[in-house]
Structures are given as structure tokens and as C-alpha cells.
Design an enzyme around this catalytic site. Structure first.
Site, short mmCIF file in Angstrom:
data_model
loop_
_atom_site.label_atom_id
_atom_site.label_comp_id
_atom_site.label_asym_id
_atom_site.label_seq_id
_atom_site.Cartn_x
_atom_site.Cartn_y
_atom_site.Cartn_z
N LEU A 105 0.85 -1.19 0.00
CA LEU A 105 0.00 0.00 0.00
C LEU A 105 0.89 1.24 0.00
O LEU A 105 1.98 1.25 0.56
CB LEU A 105 -0.90 0.00 1.24
CG LEU A 105 -1.84 -1.20 1.38
CD1 LEU A 105 -2.53 -1.18 2.73
CD2 LEU A 105 -2.86 -1.20 0.25
N ASP A 114 2.84 -6.02 2.88
CA ASP A 114 3.28 -5.02 3.86
C ASP A 114 3.76 -5.65 5.17
O ASP A 114 3.95 -4.93 6.15
CB ASP A 114 2.12 -4.06 4.17
CG ASP A 114 1.75 -3.19 2.99
OD1 ASP A 114 2.48 -2.21 2.72
OD2 ASP A 114 0.73 -3.47 2.34
N GLU A 119 5.57 -2.83 13.13
CA GLU A 119 5.14 -1.86 14.13
C GLU A 119 3.63 -1.68 14.16
O GLU A 119 3.03 -1.44 15.22
CB GLU A 119 5.80 -0.50 13.86
CG GLU A 119 5.33 0.60 14.81
CD GLU A 119 5.83 1.97 14.41
OE1 GLU A 119 6.30 2.70 15.30
OE2 GLU A 119 5.74 2.32 13.22
N ASP A 120 2.99 -1.81 13.00
CA ASP A 120 1.55 -1.55 12.92
C ASP A 120 0.71 -2.64 13.58
O ASP A 120 -0.48 -2.44 13.80
CB ASP A 120 1.12 -1.39 11.46
CG ASP A 120 1.62 -0.10 10.85
OD1 ASP A 120 1.66 0.92 11.57
OD2 ASP A 120 2.00 -0.10 9.67
N ARG A 157 -4.29 -5.75 5.67
CA ARG A 157 -3.16 -5.93 6.58
C ARG A 157 -3.54 -6.69 7.85
O ARG A 157 -2.65 -7.06 8.63
CB ARG A 157 -2.55 -4.57 6.93
CG ARG A 157 -1.96 -3.83 5.73
CD ARG A 157 -0.96 -2.80 6.15
NE ARG A 157 0.12 -3.41 6.92
CZ ARG A 157 0.99 -2.72 7.64
NH1 ARG A 157 0.89 -1.39 7.70
NH2 ARG A 157 1.96 -3.33 8.31
N ARG A 184 -5.93 5.52 8.96
CA ARG A 184 -5.85 4.14 9.44
C ARG A 184 -6.31 3.94 10.88
O ARG A 184 -6.56 2.81 11.29
CB ARG A 184 -4.40 3.64 9.31
CG ARG A 184 -3.87 3.65 7.88
CD ARG A 184 -4.47 2.53 7.04
NE ARG A 184 -4.02 2.56 5.67
CZ ARG A 184 -2.86 2.06 5.25
NH1 ARG A 184 -2.03 1.50 6.11
NH2 ARG A 184 -2.53 2.11 3.98
N HIS A 206 0.53 8.29 8.78
CA HIS A 206 0.51 8.09 10.23
C HIS A 206 1.06 9.30 10.96
O HIS A 206 1.78 10.12 10.38
CB HIS A 206 1.39 6.88 10.61
CG HIS A 206 0.87 5.56 10.17
ND1 HIS A 206 1.68 4.61 9.59
CD2 HIS A 206 -0.37 5.00 10.25
CE1 HIS A 206 0.97 3.52 9.31
NE2 HIS A 206 -0.27 3.74 9.70
N VAL A 218 7.07 3.32 -0.03
CA VAL A 218 5.79 2.67 0.29
C VAL A 218 5.40 3.00 1.73
O VAL A 218 4.83 2.18 2.46
CB VAL A 218 5.86 1.14 0.07
CG1 VAL A 218 5.88 0.82 -1.41
CG2 VAL A 218 7.07 0.52 0.77
N CYS A 241 8.80 1.62 11.67
CA CYS A 241 7.90 0.59 11.13
C CYS A 241 8.53 -0.80 11.13
O CYS A 241 7.83 -1.81 11.14
CB CYS A 241 7.49 0.92 9.70
SG CYS A 241 6.61 2.45 9.48
#
Length: 281
Positions: free
Chosen positions: A29, A72, A77-78, A97, A145, A173, A264, A270
Site C-alpha cells: 500500500l 506489507d 510496528e503496525d 493488513r 488508518r 501516520h 511505500v 515501522c
């Protein structure tokens, strides 16, 4: 809260990382088209990042294999927010994701000994890239997000820390334009989007912070760990690199290249989840 206690919360012995899948080049993404990712160079940068963790910081890296079905997945981290032995498993804002969290949950709650907390509120979304922990409180980016219900989930998971929402514009973010550069120090970009966000933080914050403003928003994403600062390379962001050198002359600094994953929306924070294997006493 004493400075020593805040420093403790930025001290880690383990980093969880995940390999970069080849599918990232075409399938990851991205908010805008910034050119084709050079996969060989991205892998070189990943090796350098891992080496910095292991050799410069003495951190054990738990390195997970890439999943080609999840372009991804290297942006671990996400998938979780981990503080002081508690791991909140997120619900990423992009549905594509969400399968990434399954392995991360298993690893964190298994041999790494973290207490797992899950998000249960319907329609709550949260990306770890929107969560900035200062050691004293959380700021949560309300972004494309992450929504208010996600911020509420974070507050429920970490009731001992204040949680404040910050509206994010112009970036994916909150940490696309700012991050912690040390205890009580926020590195922030110079764009109007970044400056608007830091003004919000100063307005709602429960504590005082020093800010270091960088010419490049992307360079404001750095990693403070074990009294060391990982930040942008001089080749990629020469003016921001100069600010780091001038503002942190006595701090150990490790420049890390990340030009390909920037394409990206991938920043330095991240690429890892920082934890202590055993809950801290």
C-alpha cells in the site's frame, strides 16, 4: 515520573522484525507514487538495520520469515503496541493488513512473554504507526488508518498512561512526521501538516517536551533505544542529518538508510517491535 523511569521504558533487549516479501514492490500500500522500489537495495538496508540492532545496541533480533501473500508484512510496528510487558494487538485500518497480526500475536505471547490484550470494540481500527509513546503518555494519530475507537482501545489497554488523540493530515501516520528522539524530546518535521500536529500535542499534553524541528518530515521518524538514536542517513536527508548532528552531539547516533521503503510509506520505526522478553519489574 523520574527521568530514570522514562529511560527504562526506552530500554529493550529484543526486537521483532519480519522479512521483506518480493510482493512489496508491486503490492504494498502507498499514499502516493514515489517510484519503483529497488528490492536489492531495500534488502541491503534491512540487513544494515538488523546489524545495528544486534551489534550497536546489543539487541536480540527475532527475525520472522516474509509472507508473499502479505506485501506489507515487514512493517511489524503496525501490528502491536508494546509497553512494559503488555502487548495490545491492533486492528490495522487497512483490511488487507489484518492477517499480519496473527503471527505477531503468537510470537509476542509465546516465548517473548508479553501479556496479550486484544481490541474488542466493533469498528475500532489502530495502526501502531499512529501511536507515539513518550514514556509518560500516549499520543494517537487520528488518521486514515486509526480512529477514535482505536484510541479508546489503547487507553483501555494502558490505563496508567494518559492518551490524547491528534488529528493527522497530509501523511499516513502520526509517526510519518514525528517521533521520540530521546526522553522528553520530540523530533518533528517542518511541514505545515507536521507543525499543526505538534501544536495539537502541546495543547493537550500533560507534560512538557523539547522539540527538534527537521527540514524533512520523513527524517523526523527515528528510533530512540538503549540511549542510542537511529536516524536518517546523510545521503538521503543531508539537511536533517546535519540537525541531528548539531542537536545531539553527545548522544550515540547510528545513521540508517531507508530510501526504498520510504517509497511505500515505510519509516524506521515501522521495521521493528521493541520489547523486553521478560516483563520489567
Amino acid at each position: 515520573m523520574a527521568d530514570s523511569e522514562v529511560e527504562r521504558l526506552f530500554t529493550f533487549d529484543t526486537a521483532v522484525m519480519r522479512g521483506i516479501p518480493n510482493s512489496l514492490r508491486d503490492g504494498a500500500l502507498r499514499m502516493e507514487e514515489l517510484g519503483e522500489v529497488d528490492m536489492a537495495k531495500a534488502q541491503e538496508h534491512e540487513v544494515a538495520y538488523r546489524r545495528a540492532m544486534e551489534e550497536d545496541l546489543g539487541v536480540q533480533v527475532v527475525y520472522l520469515e516474509a509472507d508473499e501473500s502479505l506485501p506489507d508484512c515487514c512493517f511489524v510496528e503496525d501490528c502491536a503496541v508494546v509497553v512494559d510487558g503488555v502487548a495490545l494487538i491492533t486492528c490495522p485500518g487497512s483490511p488487507s493488513r489484518r492477517p499480519e497480526v496473527t503471527l505477531i500475536k503468537r510470537i509476542l505471547g509465546g516465548g517473548l512473554g508479553q501479556e496479550i490484550v486484544e481490541m474488542t470494540e466493533t469498528d475500532a481500527t489502530l495502526d501502531g504507526g499512529d501511536v507515539m509513546f513518550t514514556g509518560k503518555e500516549f499520543f494517537v494519530g487520528l488518521s486514515l488508518r486509526t480512529n477514535q475507537k482505536g484510541a479508546n482501545s489503547l487507553a483501555n489497554a494502558f490505563p496508567n498512561y494518559p492518551v490524547s488523540g491528534v488529528k493527522v493530515s497530509g501523511h499516513l501516520h502520526l509517526k510519518s512526521m514525528m517521533s521520540m528522539a530521546g526522553p522528553g524530546i520530540i523530533a518533528v518535521g517542518s511541514s505545515e501538516h507536521a507543525q499543526r500536529a505538534i501544536r495539537q500535542i502541546k495543547k493537550v499534553s500533560n507534560f512538557d517536551y523539547m522539540t527538534v524541528t527537521l527540514p524533512d518530515d520523513a527524517a523526523a521518524n527515528c528510533v530512540y533505544i538503549n540511549k542510542t538514536l537511529l536516524h536518517c542517513s546523510e545521503d538521503e536527508f543531508p539537511e536533517s542529518y546535519k540537525v541531528f548532528a548539531e542537536k545531539f552531539p553527545k548522544m550515540t547516533r547510528v545513521p540508517i538508510a531507508n530510501s526504498e521503503l520510504y517509497k511505500v510509506d515505510g519509516a524506521l520505526t515501522c521495521k521493528s517491535l521493541l520489547i523486553c522478553k521478560k516483563p520489567k519489574v
